[in-house]
Design an enzyme around this catalytic site. Structure first.
Site, PDB file in Angstrom:
ATOM      1  N   LYS A 282      -0.892 -12.548   4.579  1.00 57.11           N
ATOM      2  CA  LYS A 282      -0.824 -11.772   3.338  1.00 57.11           C
ATOM      3  C   LYS A 282      -0.554 -12.701   2.158  1.00 57.11           C
ATOM      4  O   LYS A 282       0.389 -13.477   2.174  1.00 57.11           O
ATOM      5  CB  LYS A 282       0.298 -10.732   3.435  1.00 57.11           C
ATOM      6  CG  LYS A 282       0.613 -10.019   2.109  1.00 57.11           C
ATOM      7  CD  LYS A 282       1.798  -9.033   2.232  1.00 57.11           C
ATOM      8  CE  LYS A 282       2.159  -8.440   0.879  1.00 57.11           C
ATOM      9  NZ  LYS A 282       3.334  -7.529   0.924  1.00 57.11           N
TER      10      LYS A 282
ATOM     11  N   ASP B 217       3.570  -9.191  -6.604  1.00 50.99           N
ATOM     12  CA  ASP B 217       3.666  -7.778  -6.229  1.00 50.99           C
ATOM     13  C   ASP B 217       4.588  -7.046  -7.193  1.00 50.99           C
ATOM     14  O   ASP B 217       5.806  -7.033  -7.024  1.00 50.99           O
ATOM     15  CB  ASP B 217       4.187  -7.662  -4.784  1.00 50.99           C
ATOM     16  CG  ASP B 217       4.301  -6.207  -4.332  1.00 50.99           C
ATOM     17  OD1 ASP B 217       3.763  -5.320  -5.041  1.00 50.99           O
ATOM     18  OD2 ASP B 217       4.903  -5.964  -3.271  1.00 50.99           O
TER      19      ASP B 217
ATOM     20  N   LYS C 189       8.015  -1.598  -9.149  1.00 49.96           N
ATOM     21  CA  LYS C 189       9.321  -2.005  -8.614  1.00 49.96           C
ATOM     22  C   LYS C 189      10.361  -2.023  -9.731  1.00 49.96           C
ATOM     23  O   LYS C 189      10.007  -2.205 -10.896  1.00 49.96           O
ATOM     24  CB  LYS C 189       9.211  -3.418  -8.027  1.00 49.96           C
ATOM     25  CG  LYS C 189       8.490  -3.498  -6.702  1.00 49.96           C
ATOM     26  CD  LYS C 189       8.512  -4.915  -6.159  1.00 49.96           C
ATOM     27  CE  LYS C 189       7.775  -5.021  -4.850  1.00 49.96           C
ATOM     28  NZ  LYS C 189       8.416  -4.301  -3.744  1.00 49.96           N
TER      29      LYS C 189
ATOM     30  N   ASP D 207       5.383 -13.167  -2.559  1.00 53.15           N
ATOM     31  CA  ASP D 207       4.710 -12.214  -1.687  1.00 53.15           C
ATOM     32  C   ASP D 207       3.393 -12.773  -1.118  1.00 53.15           C
ATOM     33  O   ASP D 207       2.646 -12.058  -0.462  1.00 53.15           O
ATOM     34  CB  ASP D 207       4.473 -10.894  -2.439  1.00 53.15           C
ATOM     35  CG  ASP D 207       4.496  -9.687  -1.517  1.00 53.15           C
ATOM     36  OD1 ASP D 207       5.005  -9.812  -0.388  1.00 53.15           O
ATOM     37  OD2 ASP D 207       3.981  -8.624  -1.928  1.00 53.15           O
TER      38      ASP D 207
ATOM     39  N   ASP E 253       3.150   0.492  -3.724  1.00 52.97           N
ATOM     40  CA  ASP E 253       3.947  -0.693  -3.397  1.00 52.97           C
ATOM     41  C   ASP E 253       3.849  -1.054  -1.915  1.00 52.97           C
ATOM     42  O   ASP E 253       4.287  -2.122  -1.503  1.00 52.97           O
ATOM     43  CB  ASP E 253       5.409  -0.454  -3.804  1.00 52.97           C
ATOM     44  CG  ASP E 253       6.207  -1.745  -3.891  1.00 52.97           C
ATOM     45  OD1 ASP E 253       5.583  -2.826  -3.850  1.00 52.97           O
ATOM     46  OD2 ASP E 253       7.444  -1.657  -4.004  1.00 52.97           O
TER      47      ASP E 253
ATOM     48  N   GLU F 252       1.383  -2.206  -0.390  1.00 52.46           N
ATOM     49  CA  GLU F 252       0.038  -2.755  -0.580  1.00 52.46           C
ATOM     50  C   GLU F 252      -0.341  -3.786   0.474  1.00 52.46           C
ATOM     51  O   GLU F 252      -1.525  -4.009   0.727  1.00 52.46           O
ATOM     52  CB  GLU F 252      -0.078  -3.368  -1.985  1.00 52.46           C
ATOM     53  CG  GLU F 252       0.419  -4.810  -2.135  1.00 52.46           C
ATOM     54  CD  GLU F 252       1.910  -4.998  -1.863  1.00 52.46           C
ATOM     55  OE1 GLU F 252       2.647  -4.005  -1.928  1.00 52.46           O
ATOM     56  OE2 GLU F 252       2.323  -6.133  -1.557  1.00 52.46           O
TER      57      GLU F 252
ATOM     58  N   ARG G  67      -0.105  -3.840   3.735  1.00 55.20           N
ATOM     59  CA  ARG G  67      -0.866  -3.295   4.861  1.00 55.20           C
ATOM     60  C   ARG G  67      -2.288  -2.922   4.440  1.00 55.20           C
ATOM     61  O   ARG G  67      -3.200  -2.926   5.269  1.00 55.20           O
ATOM     62  CB  ARG G  67      -0.109  -2.095   5.456  1.00 55.20           C
ATOM     63  CG  ARG G  67       0.089  -0.967   4.490  1.00 55.20           C
ATOM     64  CD  ARG G  67       1.220  -0.030   4.908  1.00 55.20           C
ATOM     65  NE  ARG G  67       2.534  -0.564   4.585  1.00 55.20           N
ATOM     66  CZ  ARG G  67       3.683   0.052   4.869  1.00 55.20           C
ATOM     67  NH1 ARG G  67       3.677   1.203   5.507  1.00 55.20           N
ATOM     68  NH2 ARG G  67       4.833  -0.501   4.523  1.00 55.20           N
TER      69      ARG G  67
END
Ligand code: BES
Ligand code: MN
Ligand code: ZN
Length: 491
Positions: free
Chosen positions: A259, A264, A271, A282, A341, A343, A345
């Site tokens: 990933k 993010d 967030k 991230d 959020d 995201e 996956r």
């Protein structure tokens, strides 16, 4: 940094610092060093200034001797690889403070065997020399070379350990540097450029090729789940594919999916502001894949490995995905995006579907996927979830060996049921409980055709606070897994 192995007569060797791991009683080689140093070591042991207990470090100076300094490292009670690595890391920090140019490590007293000890030392030395602020300067670290010495004739094993550990340390530093770079520099395009420059290296026993898929390529492949995350950002997404071939072409590859959300923000499910800067990390899963590729390239391990890195930002502009939106993933399964959020996956699921095209032996994804894994395991172990118990066991074992531990969580159907949606095949969140497991269950729905494991490294890829920085984990774990795999399949 130069590493050499030596079994020569100890008294004939010179160094700015000699590192002596020892317990409360001196063993053979330590006794002769004690004599060279006019019994200074037995004196500090007798006085209690140094006890020999695990992790204790003491620097003794001898300006008049060929060995100018002895750094004692307490070994008593070092009972596992994590403790060994911690003690060696503390010693490397003390060594670097002395500004020594040359170091002599007296081996044979710690770790499982001499090769493992040499590997830990080389890895720790290389990671201890990394300094973010000196990356683009001409300034080089003081330490130039380390000789790993042992009394018995085992230079071959030491050289193998040094070589391996140094390469793993370098791979960790690659991952750390990419992780630490701010998101305005380390964009998806920047990561793609880094992957291309890795692929430009000419190798003797292996080949490496890199492909970058852009938005149009992803549209053709119907990766609408991945693209839905990129929708709210002005930075174009990239799907980075690195193909390392160190074994015969008929050997099935291990596919590593990392990933890489280069920032993010949470998207429309924004967030909270506090600590949001850390979401530049991230992309650490993707960075660890690039780190592994770097180590593999150095070592030229006889194994085939494909790295797939979905890289994008997660941002909230006027085109951004909204809570409640439904997308169709490359697999054909539909997803109701209840929280933008969650995201990671969404970009991983299309990458997992894409991974099947490489006819993989095994697929491992690495992701800073859930805050929940930090609640469960803190900053010590990464989470591992797998559809194959043997694979989970292998990863747990590699984690123990490399002092980069993982702990398994279950993928039971009771958890999978929490992903139910009234408007699509699944929702992208499973509610407030067991967040790491429901994220794993989501991914498992895209990994049915092969042996697969998911590593949640949200707690382990970086540290916060005064020492804020990327750790380079889980490069040691992945390299140990790949090394064992290359050894078990190369004959
Ligand atoms: N990148 C985060 C996970 C994360 C959070 C890593 C904090 C490290 C520290 C991920 O994309 C995320 O936001 N996950 C959500 C999932 C939730 C909305 C189901 C989380 O963990 O809160
Ligand atoms: Mn998120
Ligand atoms: Zn994320």
């Amino acid at each position: 940094m130069k590493f050499t192995a030596s079994c020569a007569e100890l008294s004939g060797l010179k160094a700015d610092s000699l590192i002596l791991p020892t317990g409360s009683t001196l063993k053979n080689s330590a006794e002769s060093i004690d004599q060279l140093a006019n019994n200074a070591i037995s004196s500090v042991l007798a006085s209690g200034e140094f006890s020999g207990k695990s992790g204790q470090v003491l620097v003794l100076n001898f300006p008049q001797l060929a060995i100018k300094r002895i750094i004692l490292l307490g070994t008593e009670g070092l009972s596992n690889q994590r403790q060994v690595k911690k003690a060696v890391t503390a010693t490397c920090a003390a060594l670097n403070k002395t500004k020594s140019k040359t170091a002599l490590w007296v081996g044979g007293d710690i770790g499982e065997n001499i090769e493992a000890e040499a590997s830990t030392v080389a890895q720790s030395i290389n990671t201890s020399l990394y300094n973010y602020k000196k990356q683009d300067t001409d300034e080089t670290p003081d330490l130039e070379s380390l000789t790993f010495w042992t009394a018995d004739n085992s230079t071959k094993a030491i050289e193998a350990g040094l070589n391996y550990g140094a390469a793993v340390g370098d791979g960790m530093n690659t991952a750390r540097q990419l992780g630490n770079l701010p998101a305005n520099i380390c964009t998806p395009s920047y990561l793609a450029d880094q992957a291309i420059s890795l692929g430009d290296k000419t190798l003797k026993q292996a080949t490496i090729t890199t492909d970058i898929l852009d938005r149009a390529d992803m549209q053709k492949l119907k990766m609408d789940s991945l693209l839905s995350v990129a929708e709210g950002s002005d930075e174009p997404p990239k799907l980075i594919v690195i193909n390392y071939r160190g074994a015969e072409s008929d050997k099935k590859p291990v596919v590593l999916v990392g990933k890489a959300v280069t920032f993010d923000s949470g998207g429309i499910s924004l967030k909270p502001g506090c600590g949001m800067d850390e979401m530049k990390y991230d992309m650490c899963g993707g960075a660890s894949v690039l780190g592994v590729m770097n180590s593999l390239t150095q070592l030229q391990l006889p194994i085939n490995v494909v790295g797939i890195i979905p890289a994008t930002e997660n941002m909230p502009n006027g085109r951004a995905t909204k809570p409640g939106d439904v997308v169709t993933s490359m697999s054909g399964q539909t997803i109701e995006i209840l929280n933008t959020d969650a995201e990671g996956r969404l970009i991983l699921c299309d990458s997992l579907t894409y991974a099947a095209k490489f006819n993989p032996d095994t697929v491992i994804d690495i992701a800073t996927l859930t805050g929940a894994v930090i609640s469960a395991l803190g900053k010590v172990a990464s989470g591992v979830l797998s559809n194959d118990q043997q694979l989970a066991n292998d990863l747990i074992e590699s984690g123990t060996q490399s002092a980069d531990p993982v702990w398994q969580l279950p993928l039971w159907e009771e958890y999978d049921e929490l992903l139910k949606s009234n408007f699509a095949d699944m929702a992208n969140i499973g509610g407030p409980q067991a967040g790491t497991i429901t994220a794993g269950c989501f991914l498992a729905r895209y990994a049915k055709d092969y042996k697969w494991a998911h590593l949640d490294v949200a707690g382990t890829a970086w540290v916060s606070g005064g020492n804020k920085g990327a750790t380079g984990r889980p490069v040691p774990l992945l390299m140990e897994y790949l090394r064992q795999k290359s050894e078990s399949t190369s004959d």
